[in-house]
Design a protein around this motif. Structure first.
Motif, PDB file in Angstrom:
ATOM      1  N   LYS A   2      42.105  35.581  43.488  1.00  0.00           N
ATOM      2  CA  LYS A   2      42.277  36.559  42.938  1.00  0.00           C
ATOM      3  C   LYS A   2      40.786  36.870  42.981  1.00  0.00           C
ATOM      4  O   LYS A   2      39.923  36.503  41.275  1.00  0.00           O
ATOM      5  CB  LYS A   2      42.927  35.831  41.702  1.00  0.00           C
ATOM      6  CG  LYS A   2      44.472  35.854  42.350  1.00  0.00           C
ATOM      7  CD  LYS A   2      46.007  36.281  41.766  1.00  0.00           C
ATOM      8  CE  LYS A   2      47.034  35.917  42.275  1.00  0.00           C
ATOM      9  NZ  LYS A   2      48.287  36.105  41.516  1.00  0.00           N
ATOM     10  N   LYS A   3      40.525  38.257  42.533  1.00  0.00           N
ATOM     11  CA  LYS A   3      39.405  38.791  42.366  1.00  0.00           C
ATOM     12  C   LYS A   3      40.058  40.552  41.863  1.00  0.00           C
ATOM     13  O   LYS A   3      41.129  41.178  42.410  1.00  0.00           O
ATOM     14  CB  LYS A   3      38.499  39.815  43.786  1.00  0.00           C
ATOM     15  CG  LYS A   3      37.724  38.167  43.699  1.00  0.00           C
ATOM     16  CD  LYS A   3      37.296  38.320  45.320  1.00  0.00           C
ATOM     17  CE  LYS A   3      36.518  37.419  45.986  1.00  0.00           C
ATOM     18  NZ  LYS A   3      36.027  37.334  46.966  1.00  0.00           N
ATOM     19  N   TRP A   4      39.144  40.737  40.818  1.00  0.00           N
ATOM     20  CA  TRP A   4      39.455  42.845  40.902  1.00  0.00           C
ATOM     21  C   TRP A   4      38.592  43.485  41.160  1.00  0.00           C
ATOM     22  O   TRP A   4      37.387  42.911  42.099  1.00  0.00           O
ATOM     23  CB  TRP A   4      39.150  43.060  39.341  1.00  0.00           C
ATOM     24  CG  TRP A   4      39.452  42.615  37.552  1.00  0.00           C
ATOM     25  CD1 TRP A   4      38.896  40.891  37.114  1.00  0.00           C
ATOM     26  CD2 TRP A   4      40.281  42.576  37.175  1.00  0.00           C
ATOM     27  NE1 TRP A   4      39.904  40.721  36.472  1.00  0.00           N
ATOM     28  CE2 TRP A   4      40.831  41.654  36.354  1.00  0.00           C
ATOM     29  CE3 TRP A   4      41.586  43.604  37.830  1.00  0.00           C
ATOM     30  CZ2 TRP A   4      42.006  41.883  35.387  1.00  0.00           C
ATOM     31  CZ3 TRP A   4      43.177  43.586  36.260  1.00  0.00           C
ATOM     32  CH2 TRP A   4      42.925  42.706  35.799  1.00  0.00           C
ATOM     33  N   ARG A   5      39.028  44.256  42.115  1.00  0.00           N
ATOM     34  CA  ARG A   5      38.340  45.110  42.989  1.00  0.00           C
ATOM     35  C   ARG A   5      38.234  46.472  42.392  1.00  0.00           C
ATOM     36  O   ARG A   5      38.813  47.141  42.351  1.00  0.00           O
ATOM     37  CB  ARG A   5      38.598  45.033  43.855  1.00  0.00           C
ATOM     38  CG  ARG A   5      37.953  46.174  45.044  1.00  0.00           C
ATOM     39  CD  ARG A   5      38.348  46.236  47.184  1.00  0.00           C
ATOM     40  NE  ARG A   5      38.261  44.764  47.219  1.00  0.00           N
ATOM     41  CZ  ARG A   5      38.232  44.810  48.086  1.00  0.00           C
ATOM     42  NH1 ARG A   5      39.419  44.714  48.820  1.00  0.00           N
ATOM     43  NH2 ARG A   5      37.989  43.309  48.576  1.00  0.00           N
ATOM     44  N   ILE A   6      37.521  46.604  42.721  1.00  0.00           N
ATOM     45  CA  ILE A   6      36.773  48.280  41.229  1.00  0.00           C
ATOM     46  C   ILE A   6      35.720  49.255  42.324  1.00  0.00           C
ATOM     47  O   ILE A   6      35.550  48.256  43.241  1.00  0.00           O
ATOM     48  CB  ILE A   6      35.720  47.741  40.334  1.00  0.00           C
ATOM     49  CG1 ILE A   6      35.639  47.147  39.218  1.00  0.00           C
ATOM     50  CG2 ILE A   6      35.060  49.504  39.417  1.00  0.00           C
ATOM     51  CD1 ILE A   6      34.982  46.384  38.606  1.00  0.00           C
ATOM     52  N   THR A   7      36.092  49.891  43.069  1.00  0.00           N
ATOM     53  CA  THR A   7      36.179  51.495  43.735  1.00  0.00           C
ATOM     54  C   THR A   7      35.450  52.834  42.907  1.00  0.00           C
ATOM     55  O   THR A   7      36.942  52.889  42.225  1.00  0.00           O
ATOM     56  CB  THR A   7      36.905  50.881  45.206  1.00  0.00           C
ATOM     57  OG1 THR A   7      37.553  49.660  45.789  1.00  0.00           O
ATOM     58  CG2 THR A   7      36.359  52.399  46.040  1.00  0.00           C
ATOM     59  N   ASN A  80      36.341  63.439  39.020  1.00  0.00           N
ATOM     60  CA  ASN A  80      35.763  63.428  39.965  1.00  0.00           C
ATOM     61  C   ASN A  80      34.520  63.413  40.064  1.00  0.00           C
ATOM     62  O   ASN A  80      34.155  64.114  38.535  1.00  0.00           O
ATOM     63  CB  ASN A  80      36.105  64.504  41.394  1.00  0.00           C
ATOM     64  CG  ASN A  80      36.263  64.057  42.925  1.00  0.00           C
ATOM     65  OD1 ASN A  80      35.645  63.112  42.917  1.00  0.00           O
ATOM     66  ND2 ASN A  80      35.634  65.910  43.289  1.00  0.00           N
ATOM     67  N   PRO A  81      33.830  61.898  39.963  1.00  0.00           N
ATOM     68  CA  PRO A  81      34.520  60.890  40.429  1.00  0.00           C
ATOM     69  C   PRO A  81      35.277  60.195  39.925  1.00  0.00           C
ATOM     70  O   PRO A  81      35.114  60.091  38.944  1.00  0.00           O
ATOM     71  CB  PRO A  81      32.995  60.009  40.517  1.00  0.00           C
ATOM     72  CG  PRO A  81      31.877  60.799  39.548  1.00  0.00           C
ATOM     73  CD  PRO A  81      32.656  62.331  39.318  1.00  0.00           C
ATOM     74  N   PHE A  82      35.920  59.770  40.477  1.00  0.00           N
ATOM     75  CA  PHE A  82      36.926  58.845  39.411  1.00  0.00           C
ATOM     76  C   PHE A  82      37.041  57.149  39.837  1.00  0.00           C
ATOM     77  O   PHE A  82      36.476  56.609  40.732  1.00  0.00           O
ATOM     78  CB  PHE A  82      38.199  59.200  40.000  1.00  0.00           C
ATOM     79  CG  PHE A  82      39.075  59.216  41.649  1.00  0.00           C
ATOM     80  CD1 PHE A  82      39.658  58.058  41.450  1.00  0.00           C
ATOM     81  CD2 PHE A  82      38.709  59.961  42.286  1.00  0.00           C
ATOM     82  CE1 PHE A  82      40.305  57.736  42.800  1.00  0.00           C
ATOM     83  CE2 PHE A  82      38.991  59.740  43.328  1.00  0.00           C
ATOM     84  CZ  PHE A  82      39.663  58.780  43.954  1.00  0.00           C
ATOM     85  N   PHE A  83      37.386  56.400  39.432  1.00  0.00           N
ATOM     86  CA  PHE A  83      37.201  54.207  39.938  1.00  0.00           C
ATOM     87  C   PHE A  83      38.184  54.026  39.009  1.00  0.00           C
ATOM     88  O   PHE A  83      39.471  54.727  38.707  1.00  0.00           O
ATOM     89  CB  PHE A  83      36.267  53.994  39.077  1.00  0.00           C
ATOM     90  CG  PHE A  83      34.727  54.841  39.234  1.00  0.00           C
ATOM     91  CD1 PHE A  83      34.178  53.424  39.890  1.00  0.00           C
ATOM     92  CD2 PHE A  83      34.606  55.506  38.754  1.00  0.00           C
ATOM     93  CE1 PHE A  83      32.613  53.695  40.021  1.00  0.00           C
ATOM     94  CE2 PHE A  83      33.204  55.986  38.647  1.00  0.00           C
ATOM     95  CZ  PHE A  83      31.936  54.717  39.211  1.00  0.00           C
ATOM     96  N   THR A  84      38.565  52.807  40.572  1.00  0.00           N
ATOM     97  CA  THR A  84      40.290  52.676  40.109  1.00  0.00           C
ATOM     98  C   THR A  84      39.978  51.172  40.051  1.00  0.00           C
ATOM     99  O   THR A  84      38.561  50.972  40.926  1.00  0.00           O
ATOM    100  CB  THR A  84      40.647  52.916  41.667  1.00  0.00           C
ATOM    101  OG1 THR A  84      40.308  52.537  42.835  1.00  0.00           O
ATOM    102  CG2 THR A  84      41.408  54.019  41.966  1.00  0.00           C
TER     103      THR A  84
END
Length: 91
Positions: A2-7, A80-84
């Motif tokens: 399991k990983k945190w995926r930051i985009t 904008n920009p935004f991160f998830t």
């Protein structure tokens, strides 16, 4: 694993992507990291300061507020920009 995926997105364009093993960073710190990335990629110094002022200040801005996307730990920050950030399970 399991990983945190930051985009990070600027419109529909991906400007940042990073996977961090889940056990390397806490949920509290991943939320703070989202705020830092939004600050770095999209805010002026003044906007960052105004985001940390208390709610009684006339200059308060809510530019670093986190939004929970679903019941599980999935968060978004910025406009904008935004991160998830989401948890992915890649085997």
């Amino acid at each position: 694993m399991k990983k945190w995926r930051i985009t990070g997105y600027d419109g529909i364009n991906v400007i940042f992507r990073e996977d961090i093993p889940l056990y390397h960073i806490s949920e509290f710190n991943i939320k703070e990291l989202l705020r830092v990335l939004v600050s770095k990629y999209g805010l002026s110094d003044r906007e960052i300061v105004n985001s940390y002022l208390n709610s009684r200040s006339k200059n308060k801005q809510d530019l670093l507020e986190l939004k929970r996307l679903k019941l599980k730990p999935e968060f978004s920050c910025g406009e904008n920009p935004f991160f998830t950030v989401v948890i992915v399970d890649e085997k």
